[in-house]
Design a protein around this motif. Sequence first.
Motif, mmCIF file in Angstrom:
data_model
loop_
_atom_site.group_PDB
_atom_site.id
_atom_site.type_symbol
_atom_site.label_atom_id
_atom_site.label_comp_id
_atom_site.label_asym_id
_atom_site.label_seq_id
_atom_site.Cartn_x
_atom_site.Cartn_y
_atom_site.Cartn_z
ATOM 1 N N GLU A 24 -5.430 9.144 -0.824
ATOM 2 C CA GLU A 24 -6.722 8.830 -0.243
ATOM 3 C C GLU A 24 -6.801 7.451 0.415
ATOM 4 O O GLU A 24 -7.370 7.317 1.514
ATOM 5 C CB GLU A 24 -7.817 8.975 -1.312
ATOM 6 C CG GLU A 24 -9.204 9.060 -0.721
ATOM 7 C CD GLU A 24 -10.268 8.728 -1.758
ATOM 8 O OE1 GLU A 24 -10.075 9.101 -2.927
ATOM 9 O OE2 GLU A 24 -11.255 8.077 -1.379
ATOM 10 N N PRO A 25 -6.222 6.424 -0.193
ATOM 11 C CA PRO A 25 -6.294 5.108 0.460
ATOM 12 C C PRO A 25 -5.684 5.109 1.862
ATOM 13 O O PRO A 25 -6.066 4.285 2.704
ATOM 14 C CB PRO A 25 -5.494 4.206 -0.480
ATOM 15 C CG PRO A 25 -5.565 4.869 -1.818
ATOM 16 C CD PRO A 25 -5.573 6.343 -1.521
ATOM 17 N N LEU A 26 -4.792 6.047 2.129
ATOM 18 C CA LEU A 26 -4.129 6.059 3.438
ATOM 19 C C LEU A 26 -5.055 6.549 4.548
ATOM 20 O O LEU A 26 -4.776 6.344 5.732
ATOM 21 C CB LEU A 26 -2.856 6.919 3.384
ATOM 22 C CG LEU A 26 -1.797 6.465 2.372
ATOM 23 C CD1 LEU A 26 -0.565 7.379 2.448
ATOM 24 C CD2 LEU A 26 -1.376 5.016 2.615
ATOM 25 N N GLU A 27 -6.151 7.207 4.170
ATOM 26 C CA GLU A 27 -7.106 7.719 5.167
ATOM 27 C C GLU A 27 -7.571 6.621 6.135
ATOM 28 O O GLU A 27 -7.866 6.874 7.291
ATOM 29 C CB GLU A 27 -8.325 8.325 4.480
ATOM 30 C CG GLU A 27 -8.170 9.777 4.077
ATOM 31 C CD GLU A 27 -7.892 10.708 5.261
ATOM 32 O OE1 GLU A 27 -8.514 10.523 6.326
ATOM 33 O OE2 GLU A 27 -7.048 11.614 5.108
ATOM 34 N N ARG A 28 -7.643 5.388 5.651
ATOM 35 C CA ARG A 28 -8.132 4.305 6.504
ATOM 36 C C ARG A 28 -7.210 4.043 7.705
ATOM 37 O O ARG A 28 -7.583 3.357 8.646
ATOM 38 C CB ARG A 28 -8.335 3.022 5.684
ATOM 39 C CG ARG A 28 -7.045 2.432 5.131
ATOM 40 C CD ARG A 28 -7.303 1.492 3.934
ATOM 41 N NE ARG A 28 -8.069 0.300 4.225
ATOM 42 C CZ ARG A 28 -7.558 -0.919 4.441
ATOM 43 N NH1 ARG A 28 -6.240 -1.105 4.438
ATOM 44 N NH2 ARG A 28 -8.336 -1.940 4.659
ATOM 45 N N TYR A 29 -5.989 4.621 7.658
ATOM 46 C CA TYR A 29 -5.056 4.390 8.772
ATOM 47 C C TYR A 29 -5.078 5.514 9.812
ATOM 48 O O TYR A 29 -4.330 5.480 10.786
ATOM 49 C CB TYR A 29 -3.624 4.175 8.234
ATOM 50 C CG TYR A 29 -3.608 3.071 7.196
ATOM 51 C CD1 TYR A 29 -4.183 1.826 7.484
ATOM 52 C CD2 TYR A 29 -3.077 3.276 5.926
ATOM 53 C CE1 TYR A 29 -4.230 0.824 6.530
ATOM 54 C CE2 TYR A 29 -3.115 2.266 4.968
ATOM 55 C CZ TYR A 29 -3.696 1.055 5.279
ATOM 56 O OH TYR A 29 -3.745 0.055 4.341
#
Lengths: 181, 302
Positions: free
Chosen positions: B2-7
Amino acid sequence: MGDDAADGASESDLAQNDGQRFGRLPTTAAERTVEGRASREEVVDYFADRFAIPPEAFDDYTFWEKGAGKIWIYGGDAPSPITIEAIGMTCLRTRQEHWKPTTDFVQRFGREAGECVIELESDEARAFAAGEDRELERWEGDWGYLIAAHRIAGALEPIGVGLYVHGELRSMVPKGRQREL
Amino acid sequence: MEPLERYRPIVDDFEAFLDACERPLGNAVRVNTIKASVDRATTVLEEEGVGYEGVDWNPRVLRLETDSPGSTWSSFHGFTHGQEEVSAVPATVLEPEPGERVWDCCAAPGGKATQLAALMDDRGTVVANDSNLGRISALRFNAERLGATSLAVTNDDARNYSLERFDFDEFDRALVDAPCSCEGTIRKNPDALDGWSEGYLDEVSGIQKGVLGRAVQATREGGTVVYSTCTFAPEENEAVVQHALDREDCRIVDFDLELEHSPGLTEWNDEEYDDHLEQTARIYPHQNDTGGFFVAKLEVTA
């Protein structure tokens, strides 16, 4: 090897070894300033006398002591003494009757050796790397510390240091370096 | 993940990126030319029946077809060292030369420091520092196994590192492979994102700025500093380099990199960065089937 401090200053003039820092070895025993410290000349002579490693192999390196008799070989710049974590690699244990090279040193410099190198067969080499001792009656050279080597990819390659006594080769490969291959 | 969604807005083919992040990574090794040539190392692997494949961008990096790369003669002899393919990038970008004085600010466990020594033919001085005493033993172990005689190992905080202990007062080159949030190692460490938070980004980027600043100060005029992380967060990458550009005497320089990569960002959220940040490199997992990485090359200007 360890009894020629009398060549230099008298023992009472010499500083005690500070095991917490690295001190560069004196060029010769006559230039010694730390009690009991081996000289560069003695170290290079030892590798030449015992293993026939040519002294020129060490022309670009300096030798250092930290702890009691642990010698390091270094190729970079540093003042002496210096208090850091490591300087190059450990190569030799002195301040004991029989000096003992390290496994990593013989892997790095042992290809230059022409004496006291025992060639192992592949099963013997695997046992040696795993830290096992083996009966090896065929060795007719000196007793004591030998370079154990095996033939790999067409050339003899040092594996580590072994202690040969009474027909047995004892692997000196440190626990953390032992592998089941 | 989920944290990768910001990319999503900055990564081309974001779905391929996510897919790659979910695939485990194979075993790569670097040939340690201090102890063996590439020819000799690969011949030993062949004799042992260990399959390998070279990579196009670096003749010293191999992908191994084995689950236990540490249980080979080639590893025992220190001919090869397990090192993720992208983590072999920063030392090659730094391009150290034999005889130079090089500082590896955050060196443990030593893969890159020993690579620097190998690129210098093990001649010169590589000061391998790490602030974490517990990791110094791994660094020393690897340095000895790989036969690196040019390493001097120190245990200090790189942010206020003193050169007084040495008999020289500046380095020719420095590598800042900074501690980071490690998002790009997700293929090796599936729990890499477990503790992820924006608060951590703030905290770690403060350390990164401090280390990079000190590295620029400790490097001579005309010398080179490489900054790298194994993370995607612009806060830890472009923003850290921008901070050094603003406060230290340095400029970004271009470099060749034969791995597929994307240019560094010139904006992120509401922040704008110097146009030269396009000359830094973002390596995403789906581009070369590797881990993720960021690399910037700086020249010290005073």
